[in-house]
Design a protein around this motif. Structure first.
Motif, mmCIF file in Angstrom:
data_model
loop_
_atom_site.group_PDB
_atom_site.id
_atom_site.type_symbol
_atom_site.label_atom_id
_atom_site.label_comp_id
_atom_site.label_asym_id
_atom_site.label_seq_id
_atom_site.Cartn_x
_atom_site.Cartn_y
_atom_site.Cartn_z
ATOM 1 N N GLU A 196 0.825 -1.206 0.000
ATOM 2 C CA GLU A 196 0.000 0.000 0.000
ATOM 3 C C GLU A 196 0.855 1.251 0.000
ATOM 4 O O GLU A 196 0.547 2.230 -0.698
ATOM 5 C CB GLU A 196 -0.920 -0.006 1.215
ATOM 6 C CG GLU A 196 -2.039 -1.042 1.146
ATOM 7 C CD GLU A 196 -2.722 -1.256 2.470
ATOM 8 O OE1 GLU A 196 -3.780 -1.909 2.491
ATOM 9 O OE2 GLU A 196 -2.206 -0.772 3.506
ATOM 10 N N ASP A 212 -3.579 3.401 -12.510
ATOM 11 C CA ASP A 212 -3.360 2.370 -11.496
ATOM 12 C C ASP A 212 -2.485 1.249 -12.051
ATOM 13 O O ASP A 212 -1.667 0.662 -11.331
ATOM 14 C CB ASP A 212 -4.690 1.798 -11.021
ATOM 15 C CG ASP A 212 -5.461 2.776 -10.149
ATOM 16 O OD1 ASP A 212 -4.858 3.791 -9.724
ATOM 17 O OD2 ASP A 212 -6.652 2.538 -9.891
ATOM 18 N N ASN A 533 -6.576 10.850 -0.240
ATOM 19 C CA ASN A 533 -7.832 10.475 0.397
ATOM 20 C C ASN A 533 -8.016 8.955 0.385
ATOM 21 O O ASN A 533 -8.527 8.372 1.349
ATOM 22 C CB ASN A 533 -8.999 11.146 -0.327
ATOM 23 C CG ASN A 533 -10.221 11.284 0.554
ATOM 24 O OD1 ASN A 533 -10.138 11.757 1.684
ATOM 25 N ND2 ASN A 533 -11.364 10.851 0.045
ATOM 26 N N HIS A 534 -7.595 8.320 -0.699
ATOM 27 C CA HIS A 534 -7.680 6.858 -0.763
ATOM 28 C C HIS A 534 -6.777 6.224 0.297
ATOM 29 O O HIS A 534 -7.178 5.276 0.983
ATOM 30 C CB HIS A 534 -7.278 6.387 -2.157
ATOM 31 C CG HIS A 534 -7.301 4.898 -2.310
ATOM 32 N ND1 HIS A 534 -6.189 4.106 -2.066
ATOM 33 C CD2 HIS A 534 -8.298 4.044 -2.671
ATOM 34 C CE1 HIS A 534 -6.500 2.841 -2.267
ATOM 35 N NE2 HIS A 534 -7.766 2.772 -2.642
ATOM 36 N N ARG A 535 -5.569 6.736 0.424
ATOM 37 C CA ARG A 535 -4.657 6.221 1.446
ATOM 38 C C ARG A 535 -5.184 6.501 2.843
ATOM 39 O O ARG A 535 -5.111 5.647 3.738
ATOM 40 C CB ARG A 535 -3.277 6.856 1.258
ATOM 41 C CG ARG A 535 -2.214 6.324 2.211
ATOM 42 C CD ARG A 535 -0.891 7.011 1.970
ATOM 43 N NE ARG A 535 -0.955 8.437 2.279
ATOM 44 C CZ ARG A 535 0.033 9.296 2.030
ATOM 45 N NH1 ARG A 535 1.131 8.880 1.436
ATOM 46 N NH2 ARG A 535 -0.089 10.571 2.343
ATOM 47 N N SER A 636 -7.941 16.155 2.819
ATOM 48 C CA SER A 636 -8.213 14.713 2.867
ATOM 49 C C SER A 636 -8.350 14.231 4.307
ATOM 50 O O SER A 636 -9.209 13.393 4.612
ATOM 51 C CB SER A 636 -7.096 13.943 2.159
ATOM 52 O OG SER A 636 -5.876 14.032 2.872
#
Length: 694
Positions: A196, A212, A533-535, A636
């Motif tokens: 990740e 991605d 924000n995803h992290r 975020s």
């Protein structure tokens, strides 16, 4: 005593309002109750799934480690049968060759502190593109100071001198998207897995338009070249919560910068605290990246000799002969790298120069640098005349000839016990049963045949149905396939159709040209916000345990304050309608105490938003120095924390509302609590951003 003359009977008005609004409150209360149960059940479901996910990640990490150990045994078997074969470890799929490498030259580089003290002066030299270079010297010599001054990170002083990039005077800080800097301390996200973190770095610091798929290819390259693929699903962890080892953590620290596919990589003591084997692995990986045109410049302490010889500038292999000609003797058992450190510190005396001082080394080099033999003469390496196809054919012939010795029971299949004996013969080690099963399964899965002999050769079973085994052809094909078929290939085979592969190749070629230049652009604020924000969503998810604990505290406080406000004798009577007396409904004390309590709890909860762990702020400074938008980072963090604020405010106000039974619509009752939470959160954000974590 009745109400005063001309006054108003507040008690009678209160009783009448209670009777007329009982039915309205019941309907409203049931709606709030159902919504509260739904929120709590949803949170409980998330919490339970998180535990399931943790177990799955642990199993994936265990399986990856088992697969890596099985692969290592297979490599050793291949090398046992044919020691001269070249088994390629790294095939770049995402990291691209640099179309415009970066030569760095500096003249009279120096650094003056703001206090007026000069800590560095008159340093002149050059770092060639694609080289692996080391900055060495005794403690206190100014190695880190020099590197900070060179790459524009010496904020504590004024840099003097000139820096030239590809012959043009410039600052390395002007090429921030093309430069990576690995700090000495391992500054990583402790709550994210290895995969990740590296994927997020590849996506966040990639060029605009990085997909991605591109980021995954870069991640695979970094994991493979740093040899941490087997721990990709492991959470990094911390001192309190054990995760990966110190050496693996160091490699993750480097991998975060490699994920940006830099043209130049600065490393501040990347091998400190590591054993010699781990240090050698890291330097070999960086050396390999030189094939893509990436320059590695590092500060390093006391390297082992095999590591010392990997550095390109010098040349390192000519250092000992050079100093021997100057009259310096090296003991037979001395590590040349340590001996050189002692020499430049003035601790080694010269037989030909009784008055030798380290400052004389500069003039001696100018006088004798032409006498140092080039690296190609000091370390000759004759290339094998055979091609890779010749290697494959030779290995196949050897394995065919040795098969009768490998297949002990002449069944035509390699079984677990036979594989155990083969590995023991080739390596001297006896692997575990699960490693043998993993290796056999991998050999079977590599082809179309079934992993069970019962489906391929009924005559050879001899009562051993469903025993895992692999045929001779599959065994030979698997070992031969381990040799690289494209030593320096930068293409990625995704098993697509011919037309698709051709289109992908063209697209990748264009992307490679753009990525390799020195005019790379950083991601925009919106793109950075989406990635951060995803992290942050992953980090938010990992805090379910802390969130559950705090939600329990909020619920307990709401019940306690509601009981106190309604003057109930026990919590069990919370739903009863007991009043000690006619309390005027306009008194603000209960609501003031309630909102103050909620504000204090929300402020405490928000203290961890910008300082959740000890490394959190260090990670922020590292990423912001690499071009991360501070605004995107802030928004975020606040976005996801808003979800917690709303949920906690709702639970708190809903429980209080159901117990106290105020004669008001729940929406009107809830809104002030929500606004108080947002105001209190702002205080928490401010405190957490300026004060260090305790």
């Amino acid at each position: 005593m009745g109400p005063p003359a001309g006054g108003f009977d507040w008690l009678r008005q209160y009783e009448e309002s209670k009777e007329t609004s009982t039915s309205d409150f019941a309907r409203c209360s049931w709606g709030v109750f159902v919504l509260l149960v739904m929120v709590l059940m949803t949170f409980l479901a998330f919490y339970s799934y998180h535990h399931i996910w943790d177990r799955r990640q642990a199993e994936q990490a265990r399986r990856a480690g088992k697969n890596m150990r099985a692969h290592d045994f297979a490599v050793k078997v291949v090398r046992y049968f044919m020691p001269s074969i070249q088994i390629e470890k790294h095939r770049f799929h995402g990291l691209k060759e640099k179309s415009e490498p970066m030569d760095i030259r500096f003249e009279s580089l120096g650094l003056d502190l703001h206090s007026g003290t000069t800590v560095l002066s008159g340093v002149t030299g050059e770092f060639k593109a694609g080289k692996c270079c080391a900055i060495m010297g005794p403690s206190g010599a100014g190695k880190t100071t020099f590197m900070n001054a060179l790459c524009g990170k010496a904020w504590y002083g004024t840099t003097t001198g000139k820096v030239f990039i590809n012959g043009q005077e410039a600052s390395i800080a002007d090429f921030k998207p093309c430069v990576g800097f690995v700090p000495q301390d391992d500054i990583v996200h402790e709550s994210l897995t290895v995969d990740e973190q590296i994927f997020a770095a590849a996506k966040l610091r990639g060029e605009p338009g990085t997909t991605d798929k591109d980021a995954k290819r870069v991640t695979e390259d970094v994991l493979q070249i740093l040899q941490i693929n087997h721990i990709r699903n492991s959470v990094v962890g911390s001192v309190e919560h054990r995760g990966i080892s110190g050496g693996q953590r160091k490699r993750v620290n480097i991998g975060l910068e490699l994920a940006a596919d830099p043209t130049v990589l600065f490393l501040d003591e990347p091998t400190s605290g590591l054993d010699s084997t781990s240090s050698l692995t890291i330097i070999e990986s960086l050396k390999k990246l030189g094939e893509l045109g990436m320059t590695s410049i590092m500060v390093i302490h006391q390297p082992r000799y095999s590591l010392f010889t990997l550095f390109d500038e010098g040349p390192s292999l000519g250092a000992v002969p050079y100093f021997k000609r100057l009259g310096f003797d090296i003991p037979a058992t001395e590590n040349p790298a340590d001996w050189l450190m002692d020499l430049i510190s003035g601790e080694i005396r010269s037989k030909t120069m009784p008055n030798f001082e380290p400052s004389m080394l500069f003039d001696l080099w100018e006088q004798n640098k032409n006498t140092v033999a080039p690296a190609s003469m000091l370390s000759p390496h004759g290339e094998r005349p055979w091609t890779e196809s010749d290697d494959t054919s030779a290995l196949q012939n050897l394995l065919e000839a040795e098969w009768r010795k490998i297949d002990l029971d002449k069944s035509g299949f390699l079984e677990i016990e036979e594989l155990r004996q083969l590995i023991k013969q080739c390596t001297g080690a006896e692997p575990q049963e699960e490693i043998l099963q993993e290796l056999l399964q991998t050999m079977c899965d590599a082809g179309a045949e079934s992993p069970f002999r019962s489906n391929t050769n009924q005559d050879a079973l001899k009562g051993k149905d469903k025993e895992l085994a692999v045929s001779r052809q599959r065994f030979i094909s698997y070992l031969c396939s381990m040799q690289a078929t494209a030593r320096h290939s930068n293409t990625f085979n995704d098993n697509s159709s011919d037309s698709g592969s051709e289109s992908d190749s063209d697209e990748e070629a264009l992307r490679a040209g753009l990525r390799g230049g020195l005019n790379r652009q950083s991601q925009g604020i919106c793109s950075q916000y989406m990635m951060i924000n995803h992290r942050q969503l992953v980090l938010w998810w990992r805090k379910n345990a802390q969130r559950a604990l705090f939600l329990g505290v909020v619920a307990f406080a709401a019940v306690l304050l509601a009981c106190m406000a309604s003057s109930l004798t026990s919590i069990g009577l919370a739903t009863c309608d007991l009043w000690y007396g006619p309390t005027p409904v306009w008194l603000p004390d209960p609501y003031l105490n309630l909102q103050t309590a909620l504000a204090l709890m929300q402020t405490v909860y928000c203290l961890g938003i910008f300082g959740d762990d000890k490394n959190d702020k260090n990670v922020f400074w590292r990423e912001s120095a690499s071009g991360m938008s501070v605004l995107a980072f802030f928004v975020s963090r606040v976005t996801l924390n808003t979800v917690d604020l709303v949920m906690q405010s709702f639970v708190f106000s809903a429980l209080y509302f159901m117990i106290l039974q105020p004669q008001i619509l729940f929406g009107n009752f809830f809104l002030p609590f929500l606004l108080v939470s947002f105001v209190a959160a702002g205080a928490g954000y401010f405190i957490s951003s300026i004060l260090p974590r305790a």
